[in-house]
Motif scaffolding. Structure first.
Motif, PDB file in Angstrom:
ATOM      1  N   MET A   1       2.412  -4.577  -7.263  1.00  0.00           N
ATOM      2  CA  MET A   1       3.457  -4.773  -6.311  1.00  0.00           C
ATOM      3  C   MET A   1       2.961  -4.415  -4.899  1.00  0.00           C
ATOM      4  O   MET A   1       3.276  -5.108  -3.958  1.00  0.00           O
ATOM      5  CB  MET A   1       4.680  -3.949  -6.690  1.00  0.00           C
ATOM      6  N   ILE A   2       2.216  -3.372  -4.801  1.00  0.00           N
ATOM      7  CA  ILE A   2       1.687  -2.967  -3.503  1.00  0.00           C
ATOM      8  C   ILE A   2       0.729  -4.019  -2.973  1.00  0.00           C
ATOM      9  O   ILE A   2       0.707  -4.326  -1.781  1.00  0.00           O
ATOM     10  CB  ILE A   2       1.001  -1.585  -3.589  1.00  0.00           C
ATOM     11  N   GLY A   3      -0.042  -4.620  -3.872  1.00  0.00           N
ATOM     12  CA  GLY A   3      -0.968  -5.672  -3.471  1.00  0.00           C
ATOM     13  C   GLY A   3      -0.238  -6.858  -2.863  1.00  0.00           C
ATOM     14  O   GLY A   3      -0.703  -7.450  -1.881  1.00  0.00           O
ATOM     15  N   ASN A   4       0.906  -7.220  -3.451  1.00  0.00           N
ATOM     16  CA  ASN A   4       1.700  -8.315  -2.892  1.00  0.00           C
ATOM     17  C   ASN A   4       2.243  -7.962  -1.519  1.00  0.00           C
ATOM     18  O   ASN A   4       2.282  -8.799  -0.626  1.00  0.00           O
ATOM     19  CB  ASN A   4       2.852  -8.683  -3.831  1.00  0.00           C
ATOM     20  N   ALA A   5       2.671  -6.706  -1.342  1.00  0.00           N
ATOM     21  CA  ALA A   5       3.182  -6.264  -0.047  1.00  0.00           C
ATOM     22  C   ALA A   5       2.085  -6.343   1.014  1.00  0.00           C
ATOM     23  O   ALA A   5       2.328  -6.780   2.145  1.00  0.00           O
ATOM     24  CB  ALA A   5       3.731  -4.851  -0.153  1.00  0.00           C
TER      25      ALA A   5
END
Length: 64
Positions: A1-5
């Motif tokens: 999820m952090i990677g997408n952000a």
């Protein structure tokens, strides 16, 4: 999820290009397709819409 952000942030700041996937449909086909259900409902009589709704509700609530 952090990677997408992080990816969204990079696209927003211009560090990374936004790669949109082509689904093979033309813009005109997409526009007409999005109008299909509304147009179909507008052409139906209220009785026919009610009949379809009753059938859908019966199917939804029937035991499987």
């Amino acid at each position: 999820m952090i990677g997408n952000a992080v990816r969204v942030m990079r696209i927003a700041t211009g560090e990374e290009a936004d790669e949109v996937q082509d689904d093979g449909k033309s813009a005109a086909a997409k526009e007409l397709g999005s109008q299909g259900g509304k147009k179909r409902a507008a052409n139906m009589t209220p009785e026919r819409r009610a009949e379809i709704a009753r059938k859908a509700a019966a199917k939804r609530w029937s035991s499987k």
